[in-house]
Design a protein around this motif. Structure first.
Motif, PDB file in Angstrom:
ATOM      1  N   ALA A  61      39.889  65.853  23.727  1.00  0.00           N
ATOM      2  CA  ALA A  61      40.741  66.073  22.564  1.00  0.00           C
ATOM      3  C   ALA A  61      42.091  66.655  22.967  1.00  0.00           C
ATOM      4  CB  ALA A  61      40.044  66.998  21.569  1.00  0.00           C
ATOM      5  N   MET A  62      42.094  67.560  23.936  1.00  0.00           N
ATOM      6  CA  MET A  62      43.361  68.153  24.367  1.00  0.00           C
ATOM      7  C   MET A  62      44.265  67.116  25.035  1.00  0.00           C
ATOM      8  SD  MET A  62      43.116  71.013  23.090  1.00  0.00           S
ATOM      9  CE  MET A  62      44.635  71.725  23.626  1.00  0.00           C
ATOM     10  N   CYS A  63      43.683  66.216  25.817  1.00  0.00           N
ATOM     11  CA  CYS A  63      44.484  65.129  26.404  1.00  0.00           C
ATOM     12  C   CYS A  63      45.080  64.253  25.308  1.00  0.00           C
ATOM     13  CB  CYS A  63      43.626  64.270  27.339  1.00  0.00           C
ATOM     14  SG  CYS A  63      43.207  65.037  28.893  1.00  0.00           S
ATOM     15  N   GLY A  64      44.285  63.951  24.291  1.00  0.00           N
ATOM     16  CA  GLY A  64      44.785  63.144  23.184  1.00  0.00           C
ATOM     17  C   GLY A  64      45.850  63.851  22.371  1.00  0.00           C
ATOM     18  N   VAL A  65      45.668  65.147  22.131  1.00  0.00           N
ATOM     19  CA  VAL A  65      46.656  65.908  21.360  1.00  0.00           C
ATOM     20  C   VAL A  65      47.981  65.970  22.113  1.00  0.00           C
ATOM     21  CG1 VAL A  65      47.236  68.241  20.589  1.00  0.00           C
ATOM     22  CG2 VAL A  65      45.030  67.280  20.022  1.00  0.00           C
ATOM     23  N   VAL A  66      47.927  66.269  23.402  1.00  0.00           N
ATOM     24  CA  VAL A  66      49.162  66.363  24.188  1.00  0.00           C
ATOM     25  C   VAL A  66      49.879  65.013  24.207  1.00  0.00           C
ATOM     26  CG1 VAL A  66      50.064  66.708  26.517  1.00  0.00           C
ATOM     27  CG2 VAL A  66      48.421  68.315  25.570  1.00  0.00           C
ATOM     28  N   ALA A  67      49.152  63.927  24.409  1.00  0.00           N
ATOM     29  CA  ALA A  67      49.781  62.607  24.481  1.00  0.00           C
ATOM     30  C   ALA A  67      50.372  62.194  23.144  1.00  0.00           C
ATOM     31  CB  ALA A  67      48.769  61.570  24.952  1.00  0.00           C
ATOM     32  N   THR A  68      49.664  62.438  22.051  1.00  0.00           N
ATOM     33  CA  THR A  68      50.155  61.980  20.752  1.00  0.00           C
ATOM     34  C   THR A  68      51.228  62.886  20.160  1.00  0.00           C
ATOM     35  OG1 THR A  68      48.295  63.057  19.644  1.00  0.00           O
ATOM     36  CG2 THR A  68      48.065  60.718  20.154  1.00  0.00           C
ATOM     37  N   ILE A  69      51.423  64.057  20.698  1.00  0.00           N
ATOM     38  CA  ILE A  69      52.521  64.910  20.238  1.00  0.00           C
ATOM     39  C   ILE A  69      53.721  64.800  21.188  1.00  0.00           C
ATOM     40  CG2 ILE A  69      53.237  67.313  19.919  1.00  0.00           C
ATOM     41  CD1 ILE A  69      50.496  67.852  18.733  1.00  0.00           C
ATOM     42  N   TRP A  70      53.456  64.753  22.484  1.00  0.00           N
ATOM     43  CA  TRP A  70      54.532  64.732  23.467  1.00  0.00           C
ATOM     44  C   TRP A  70      55.330  63.424  23.401  1.00  0.00           C
ATOM     45  CZ3 TRP A  70      54.023  63.618  29.289  1.00  0.00           C
ATOM     46  CH2 TRP A  70      55.182  64.016  29.951  1.00  0.00           C
ATOM     47  N   PHE A  71      54.639  62.292  23.262  1.00  0.00           N
ATOM     48  CA  PHE A  71      55.328  60.999  23.250  1.00  0.00           C
ATOM     49  C   PHE A  71      56.332  60.875  22.103  1.00  0.00           C
ATOM     50  CE2 PHE A  71      55.584  56.616  21.759  1.00  0.00           C
ATOM     51  CZ  PHE A  71      56.204  56.042  22.846  1.00  0.00           C
ATOM     52  N   PRO A  72      55.967  61.124  20.852  1.00  0.00           N
ATOM     53  CA  PRO A  72      56.976  60.942  19.792  1.00  0.00           C
ATOM     54  C   PRO A  72      58.122  61.949  19.873  1.00  0.00           C
ATOM     55  CG  PRO A  72      54.937  61.742  18.849  1.00  0.00           C
ATOM     56  CD  PRO A  72      54.667  61.439  20.277  1.00  0.00           C
ATOM     57  N   VAL A  73      57.828  63.167  20.291  1.00  0.00           N
ATOM     58  CA  VAL A  73      58.901  64.165  20.397  1.00  0.00           C
ATOM     59  C   VAL A  73      59.919  63.728  21.452  1.00  0.00           C
ATOM     60  CG1 VAL A  73      59.409  66.532  21.108  1.00  0.00           C
ATOM     61  CG2 VAL A  73      57.546  66.082  19.521  1.00  0.00           C
ATOM     62  N   TYR A  86      51.092  53.382  12.698  1.00  0.00           N
ATOM     63  CA  TYR A  86      49.826  54.021  12.330  1.00  0.00           C
ATOM     64  C   TYR A  86      48.991  54.448  13.520  1.00  0.00           C
ATOM     65  CZ  TYR A  86      50.821  52.543   7.599  1.00  0.00           C
ATOM     66  OH  TYR A  86      51.395  52.386   6.383  1.00  0.00           O
ATOM     67  N   SER A  87      49.221  53.862  14.677  1.00  0.00           N
ATOM     68  CA  SER A  87      48.414  54.228  15.841  1.00  0.00           C
ATOM     69  C   SER A  87      48.636  55.686  16.243  1.00  0.00           C
ATOM     70  CB  SER A  87      48.715  53.307  17.017  1.00  0.00           C
ATOM     71  OG  SER A  87      50.071  53.421  17.388  1.00  0.00           O
ATOM     72  N   LEU A  88      49.824  56.197  16.010  1.00  0.00           N
ATOM     73  CA  LEU A  88      50.102  57.597  16.324  1.00  0.00           C
ATOM     74  C   LEU A  88      49.306  58.522  15.400  1.00  0.00           C
ATOM     75  CD1 LEU A  88      51.840  59.407  18.142  1.00  0.00           C
ATOM     76  CD2 LEU A  88      53.476  59.486  16.277  1.00  0.00           C
ATOM     77  N   TYR A  89      49.277  58.183  14.119  1.00  0.00           N
ATOM     78  CA  TYR A  89      48.515  58.990  13.160  1.00  0.00           C
ATOM     79  C   TYR A  89      47.014  58.892  13.437  1.00  0.00           C
ATOM     80  CZ  TYR A  89      53.018  58.716  10.892  1.00  0.00           C
ATOM     81  OH  TYR A  89      54.357  58.774  10.629  1.00  0.00           O
ATOM     82  N   THR A  90      46.567  57.728  13.847  1.00  0.00           N
ATOM     83  CA  THR A  90      45.166  57.553  14.221  1.00  0.00           C
ATOM     84  C   THR A  90      44.830  58.412  15.437  1.00  0.00           C
ATOM     85  OG1 THR A  90      45.232  55.284  13.395  1.00  0.00           O
ATOM     86  CG2 THR A  90      43.421  55.849  14.865  1.00  0.00           C
ATOM     87  N   GLY A  91      45.743  58.493  16.389  1.00  0.00           N
ATOM     88  CA  GLY A  91      45.539  59.353  17.556  1.00  0.00           C
ATOM     89  C   GLY A  91      45.454  60.817  17.177  1.00  0.00           C
ATOM     90  N   TRP A  92      46.310  61.252  16.248  1.00  0.00           N
ATOM     91  CA  TRP A  92      46.254  62.648  15.790  1.00  0.00           C
ATOM     92  C   TRP A  92      44.936  62.948  15.105  1.00  0.00           C
ATOM     93  CZ3 TRP A  92      51.689  62.668  13.097  1.00  0.00           C
ATOM     94  CH2 TRP A  92      52.658  62.845  14.072  1.00  0.00           C
ATOM     95  N   ALA A  96      42.041  65.414  16.545  1.00  0.00           N
ATOM     96  CA  ALA A  96      41.624  66.577  15.746  1.00  0.00           C
ATOM     97  C   ALA A  96      40.124  66.559  15.493  1.00  0.00           C
ATOM     98  CB  ALA A  96      42.387  66.605  14.422  1.00  0.00           C
ATOM     99  N   LEU A  97      39.567  65.390  15.194  1.00  0.00           N
ATOM    100  CA  LEU A  97      38.122  65.299  14.967  1.00  0.00           C
ATOM    101  C   LEU A  97      37.332  65.561  16.245  1.00  0.00           C
ATOM    102  CD1 LEU A  97      37.910  62.269  12.516  1.00  0.00           C
ATOM    103  CD2 LEU A  97      37.554  64.687  12.005  1.00  0.00           C
ATOM    104  N   CYS A  98      37.831  65.082  17.384  1.00  0.00           N
ATOM    105  CA  CYS A  98      37.157  65.370  18.663  1.00  0.00           C
ATOM    106  C   CYS A  98      37.224  66.856  18.989  1.00  0.00           C
ATOM    107  CB  CYS A  98      37.791  64.559  19.790  1.00  0.00           C
ATOM    108  SG  CYS A  98      37.277  62.849  19.821  1.00  0.00           S
ATOM    109  N   LEU A  99      38.356  67.489  18.721  1.00  0.00           N
ATOM    110  CA  LEU A  99      38.477  68.922  18.961  1.00  0.00           C
ATOM    111  C   LEU A  99      37.513  69.696  18.070  1.00  0.00           C
ATOM    112  CD1 LEU A  99      40.036  71.098  20.515  1.00  0.00           C
ATOM    113  CD2 LEU A  99      41.663  71.135  18.637  1.00  0.00           C
ATOM    114  N   PHE A 100      37.439  69.333  16.809  1.00  0.00           N
ATOM    115  CA  PHE A 100      36.509  69.988  15.891  1.00  0.00           C
ATOM    116  C   PHE A 100      35.061  69.757  16.320  1.00  0.00           C
ATOM    117  CE2 PHE A 100      33.856  69.735  12.039  1.00  0.00           C
ATOM    118  CZ  PHE A 100      33.948  71.058  11.645  1.00  0.00           C
ATOM    119  N   GLY A 101      34.725  68.510  16.666  1.00  0.00           N
ATOM    120  CA  GLY A 101      33.361  68.200  17.090  1.00  0.00           C
ATOM    121  C   GLY A 101      32.966  68.904  18.369  1.00  0.00           C
TER     122      GLY A 101
END
Length: 137
Positions: A61-73, A86-92, A96-101
């Motif tokens: 989840a942390m790898c996904g969060v960093v990639a989906t926030i760092w790339f658009p910024v 929509y793929s960016l929102y799907t990644g977020w 988030a669901l993987c981090l919660f799980g």
């Protein structure tokens, strides 16, 4: 519009790392299910696999969060792109669901001493205290 290749390659590497971490995490978590027994292993072994699987899910989840926030910024800073699709929102949402799980798995798996207790199984032959028929299930 040409995007900077450094950001794209770094985010691609993070998402590939997340995918590679996901497969062993799911395998570990499947082997922890109460319906799966691997010989006469103690509950502590399943507890350790559960904790490791949860930690791998959190790392995924942390790898996904960093990639989906760092790339658009970074891409917005370089090229002033406003829409990413929509793929960016799907990644977020997926991150988030993987981090919660992963947090739920790590926090709610109990302690190592009682992890394997109160589990019943069906066996042919003699009756034992953990046999489902003698447990009045």
């Amino acid at each position: 519009i040409a995007l900077p290749t450094g950001y794209v390659q770094a985010c691609r590497a993070l998402m590939i790392a997340a995918s590679v971490l996901g497969l062993p995490a799911i395998f570990l978590l499947i082997t922890v299910l109460p319906c799966i027994r691997m010989g006469h292993e103690p509950g502590a072994a399943k507890y350790r696999r559960s904790q490791l699987g949860g930690i791998l899910i959190i790392l995924l989840a942390m790898c996904g969060v960093v990639a989906t926030i760092w790339f658009p910024v970074c891409a917005h800073r370089e090229t002033t792109i406003m829409s990413f699709g929509y793929s960016l929102y799907t990644g977020w949402i997926g991150s988030a669901l993987c981090l919660f799980g992963g947090c739920v798995i790590v926090c709610c798996s109990g302690d190592a001493q009682t992890f394997g207790e109160n589990r019943f199984y069906y066996a042919s032959g003699s009756s034992s205290p953990t046999h489902a028929k003698s447990a009045h299930v």
